[in-house]
Design an enzyme around this catalytic site. Sequence first.
Site, PDB file in Angstrom:
ATOM      1  N   CYS A 135       1.686  -2.383   0.948  1.00  0.00           N
ATOM      2  CA  CYS A 135       2.148  -1.954  -0.324  1.00  0.00           C
ATOM      3  C   CYS A 135       2.023  -0.220  -0.057  1.00  0.00           C
ATOM      4  O   CYS A 135       2.268   0.711   0.429  1.00  0.00           O
ATOM      5  CB  CYS A 135       0.837  -2.219  -1.128  1.00  0.00           C
TER       6      CYS A 135
ATOM      7  N   ARG B 215       4.705   1.227 -13.916  1.00  0.00           N
ATOM      8  CA  ARG B 215       4.428  -0.188 -12.822  1.00  0.00           C
ATOM      9  C   ARG B 215       5.224  -1.606 -12.797  1.00  0.00           C
ATOM     10  O   ARG B 215       5.737  -2.100 -13.804  1.00  0.00           O
ATOM     11  CB  ARG B 215       2.879   0.077 -12.839  1.00  0.00           C
TER      12      ARG B 215
ATOM     13  N   HIS C 142       2.530  -8.202  -1.946  1.00  0.00           N
ATOM     14  CA  HIS C 142       0.472  -8.915  -1.558  1.00  0.00           C
ATOM     15  C   HIS C 142       0.735 -10.527  -2.191  1.00  0.00           C
ATOM     16  O   HIS C 142       2.188 -11.376  -2.336  1.00  0.00           O
ATOM     17  CB  HIS C 142      -0.418  -8.281  -2.534  1.00  0.00           C
TER      18      HIS C 142
END
Lengths: 470, 248
Positions: free
Chosen positions: B95, B129, B198
């Site tokens: 990320c 997002r 993640h």
Amino acid sequence: MKGIKLTSTILLSKIIIKGLRMIKRGGTSLPGKIANKLCPGILKDIASNFYIIMVTGTNGKTTTSRIIEQILKETGTSYIANRSGANLLSGITTTFLQSVNLHGRSSVSTALIEIDEAAFKAVTVFLEPDILVVTNFFRDQLDRYGELYSTLKDVAAGISKTRKTRLILNADDSLCVSLARDSQKSVIYYGFAPEAYLDAKASENADASYCLYCQTKYTYTNKVYGHLGGFACPGCGYRKPDCHVVCTQVEAITGSHSVIRFTVDDGLLPSCDGRNAYTAKINLPGLYNIYNSLAAISCGVSLGISMDKILYALASFENGFGRMETIKARDRELKVILVKNPAGFNQVLDYLVTDEQTMRLAFAINDNLADGTDVSWLWDVNFEKLSAAAERIDGLFVSGIRAEDMALRLKYAGLDTKKIELIKDYGALIEKGLSSMKEGETFYLLPTYTALLDMRKFLKKKFNLKEFWQ
Amino acid sequence: MYELTLCHLYPDLLNLYGDRGNIIALRRRAQWRGIRMHVVPVTLGDAFQAQNYNIVFLGGGQSYEQEIIQKDLISQKGNEIKEAIEAGRVFICICGGYQLMGKFYRTAEGRDVQFLDALNLWTVEGEDRMIGNLLFECDFLKDGGGDHRIIGFENHAGRTYLGKGITPLGKVIAGFGNNGEDGFEGARYKNVFCSYSHGSLLPKNPRLTDYLLLTALQEKYKDIETLSPLDDCLENKAHDTMIKRVSG
């Protein structure tokens, strides 16, 4: 015209609330949602005559609110209060709607409102708290709240809109303290004295290692847990402020309660009775509940409530709705503890490791919106701690939508995979967990939020628990 | 006894979304095979000496924290990191750590923030997002059959684009990946592995974890060809359950 609209909206909302109760639905959010649609700004009209105590922050809002509630009960004050499942605009609106008559007036004048930190800014458009308690800031479900610093900024923006609000802040939290530094409000600070608790285990400060203002690494005179403690920035001098309510000594911390000594700044006590140092028994386990208690004590003294009543409330407090809620099942005990983020979960694990009895643990992890859809945070929880108590763990269950992820986490924490049992059905899980338990043993259920709601349906039926909105 | 040293870069700043789960996974899977793994935290102001490490891990951070490390990363550690990459050292960047390896980050206001420029890729901040479960497949895991699909969770506003010489880590099956447009996820250059995922990424994807371990071991020891198999029953269960859910 406005009066008619207000009255008809209140009437309709009350009918909906009643209807939802009759069909055994909580009805904590929907009526408020509809009322806000029909009559925007209704909250401002119906809440304007209340003295409002608000509690927000990442962890401990519910418990702190309930302790304050217990203190209010001791004084015989009549009040209204919302419940944790109703801590957004709609739920808060419902709480006020229930209390007012058709003209928007209430016979009660005090409101105790727990509010989601992400909803705070929006709600302050309509509600101005007289007292605002902020417990702490830790990273929380990031898919829902976004970055921690934006939550902090939003709470600060909400505070800047208020005029009369008095703040009660955790002085050991550098993020919390910034709320006062960036405003000119009257503040009561609470915290731990450096020598109060020397057994602090090294815990990760993942949220605020570096100064919020100049980005220098903080130094600490003492650490309590996470980033909480006596922080000081060597770069710009930003530091923990002097406290008005101070825990000077943690005398005992057991599996069921704590005993602390604390002092209160003279200026805060209504009539000087010649002492400002007290000993309190807090009828709740866990270090984090000492912070929650200090927040509630600060709120109590700022309301002018006598210390006797506050101390009695702390000693007699009984927790509910998944906050270390204890359910007796014959001679066995079942405890329900809500888990929702790494900081809170780590505190719960610390507590479990201090319990010297044999225990069974069930983790129920969901990934619905209200839980956070990303379960990565489980890897930020120190389940490795449990290996220290492995011989006292006599059963290990995983459940919930993400039971498989939880099982994997326990495996990598070094726990014996043969002990891990996956049961998705909550009814079966609770049955199995309670079966063939030894005397004195405790069965701990650790669910995330929506898992708690579902699980509670089974517990309610089995043990005749109260509806959670009562 | 085989030994590996893992450098955890900025663990006190880049530690979002369970990034440490990746380190736990690497360490355990090494340990279960009798391979010792040392984990060395290296943060602001610490020297980074590439020759000391076999694996370098860089996690994600919030914007505030990424700002703090930017200068230290570029001016104090940048050259060493670039040399280590060219020398074939294993890097795992997740990320924010992934974005930092690139050339720049263009903010919503159109301002370019200079990043490390170790890899020919760049990131442009988008409006919404990209959040949700992410499923992608990696060709390099196809050898020997088995599952080459990777399941994780993404949460990023940046859209990353790969320049010449950089290949994607995988092809998106469900989710957004690098930018939500070209259908690719992550980046690979030599032994640098970058991903938006993640979850944590590595525990639930043991084949990828083992690939990384073996690559690092082969960098250091010439005599190692394979890793001994482990009981991956729980790993596969977590992996398969989520894939089933995500692919409907």
